[in-house]
Motif scaffolding. Structure first.
Motif, PDB file in Angstrom:
ATOM      1  N   ASP A  92     -21.258  -0.173 -15.286  1.00  0.00           N
ATOM      2  CA  ASP A  92     -19.591  -0.012 -15.505  1.00  0.00           C
ATOM      3  C   ASP A  92     -18.616   1.100 -15.251  1.00  0.00           C
ATOM      4  N   HIS A  93     -19.936   2.561 -14.826  1.00  0.00           N
ATOM      5  CA  HIS A  93     -18.682   3.381 -15.506  1.00  0.00           C
ATOM      6  C   HIS A  93     -18.734   4.258 -13.887  1.00  0.00           C
ATOM      7  N   ASN A  94     -17.903   5.274 -13.876  1.00  0.00           N
ATOM      8  CA  ASN A  94     -18.200   5.722 -12.542  1.00  0.00           C
ATOM      9  C   ASN A  94     -18.325   7.178 -12.242  1.00  0.00           C
ATOM     10  N   GLY A  95     -19.754   7.457 -12.639  1.00  0.00           N
ATOM     11  CA  GLY A  95     -20.914   8.014 -12.762  1.00  0.00           C
ATOM     12  C   GLY A  95     -20.867   8.934 -13.781  1.00  0.00           C
ATOM     13  N   VAL A  96     -19.889   8.815 -14.706  1.00  0.00           N
ATOM     14  CA  VAL A  96     -18.736   9.637 -16.174  1.00  0.00           C
ATOM     15  C   VAL A  96     -18.961   8.702 -16.833  1.00  0.00           C
ATOM     16  N   ASP A  97     -19.419   9.003 -18.118  1.00  0.00           N
ATOM     17  CA  ASP A  97     -19.243   7.562 -18.919  1.00  0.00           C
ATOM     18  C   ASP A  97     -18.845   8.489 -20.201  1.00  0.00           C
ATOM     19  N   TRP A  98     -17.066   8.264 -19.043  1.00  0.00           N
ATOM     20  CA  TRP A  98     -16.220   8.784 -20.885  1.00  0.00           C
ATOM     21  C   TRP A  98     -15.465   8.534 -21.927  1.00  0.00           C
ATOM     22  N   ILE A  99     -15.800   7.240 -22.407  1.00  0.00           N
ATOM     23  CA  ILE A  99     -16.008   6.587 -23.243  1.00  0.00           C
ATOM     24  C   ILE A  99     -17.076   7.379 -24.532  1.00  0.00           C
ATOM     25  N   GLU A 100     -18.638   7.442 -23.675  1.00  0.00           N
ATOM     26  CA  GLU A 100     -19.525   8.567 -24.526  1.00  0.00           C
ATOM     27  C   GLU A 100     -18.943   9.782 -24.742  1.00  0.00           C
TER      28      GLU A 100
END
Length: 269
Positions: free
Chosen positions: A119-127
């Motif tokens: 689901d992410h674009n390379g970086v898990d911004w939520i985490e």
């Protein structure tokens, strides 16, 4: 009339008014500020500066160009492999396609390392936001990591190990670049072929042979979970002879795998 006019040669010899005098050409280099010196001139005079700039340009360009090349070409070696050899480890690796690996392995690694991989674009911004919140909570150090599989792939291929903040600064945009250029299947395929699973043992095929004496294609669900369990510390953890702690981690991964089906659609051909 002859007395009122003067020969042109005489007029040419008369000095100009001081305000009209033109500066001599030889005076300009002496009065020119240092900032006017061209970079090319400096580089020609300073060989070390020239080669330093060439090296810097290569270090910036190689990850960008290398990502494009590795879209179709298997990486022959990685930065981490090179750095590990300096500490005395060898390199045992055998590239295999994702289709020649057990389907359980990708599922186990994603369940363990990067649940939002598809689901992410390379970086898990939520985490990542969670990590920042933990760090700002009364100054306590964060107790979890936010490194995604694209970020780990970028680190292994082009960067180095360690906790220096500068690496993360480079790693994040590079992971986004990899995610933009490669498909999700290509990312997990490359990662599973370059990650270290024991000292000097890189990639799924070498790991399966090293720990379980079988090809990666024949790994069972439990063996895949054990391999995923040792990834955070493959130097001290052993998938083939797991400790009680490793077995406990593998059991938790097996539970996660059971509920990951809807989150793994990006692995479909």
């Amino acid at each position: 009339m002859a007395e009122e006019t003067q020969p042109a040669a005489v007029l040419a010899r008369e000095p100009l008014h001081p305000l009209e005098a033109e500066p001599a050409a030889s005076d300009e280099p002496e009065t020119a500020p240092p900032m006017r010196r061209s970079l090319r001139s400096r580089l020609q005079k300073n060989r070390f500066l020239r080669w330093g700039l060439y090296l810097l340009a290569f270090l910036v360009a190689w990850p960008i160009v290398g990502t494009i090349i590795y879209t179709v070409v298997p990486p022959p070696i990685t930065n981490i492999m090179i750095l590990r050899t300096l500490s005395g480890n060898g390199i045992d690796k055998h590239w295999v396609s994702l289709d020649d690996m057990s389907p359980w392995l990708a599922r186990a690694v994603i369940s363990s390392e990067d649940a939002r991989f598809c689901d992410h674009n390379g970086v898990d911004w939520i985490e990542l936001q969670g990590i920042i919140d933990d760090a700002m909570d009364d100054g306590e150090a964060p107790t979890r990591g936010a490194s995604t599989i694209p970020m780990q792939t970028a680190k292994n291929l082009f960067l180095w190990d360690g906790r220096l903040a500068i690496r993360k600064v480079i790693e994040i945009p590079l992971a986004m670049w990899i995610d933009l250029i490669w498909s999700k299947r290509r990312i997990i395929e490359v990662y599973l072929n370059i990650v270290e699973w024991a000292p000097g043992v890189y990639g799924a095929e070498a790991a399966a042979q090293h720990h379980f004496h079988k090809p990666a294609k024949n790994l069972t669900k439990k063996e895949a979970a054990l391999l995923a369990a040792v990834l955070p510390n493959p130097i001290k953890r052993n998938a083939g002879k797991p400790s009680r702690g490793v077995r406990a981690v593998a059991s938790r991964i097996l539970v996660r795998m059971a509920g990951m089906g809807a989150y793994l659609t990006c692995l479909e051909p």
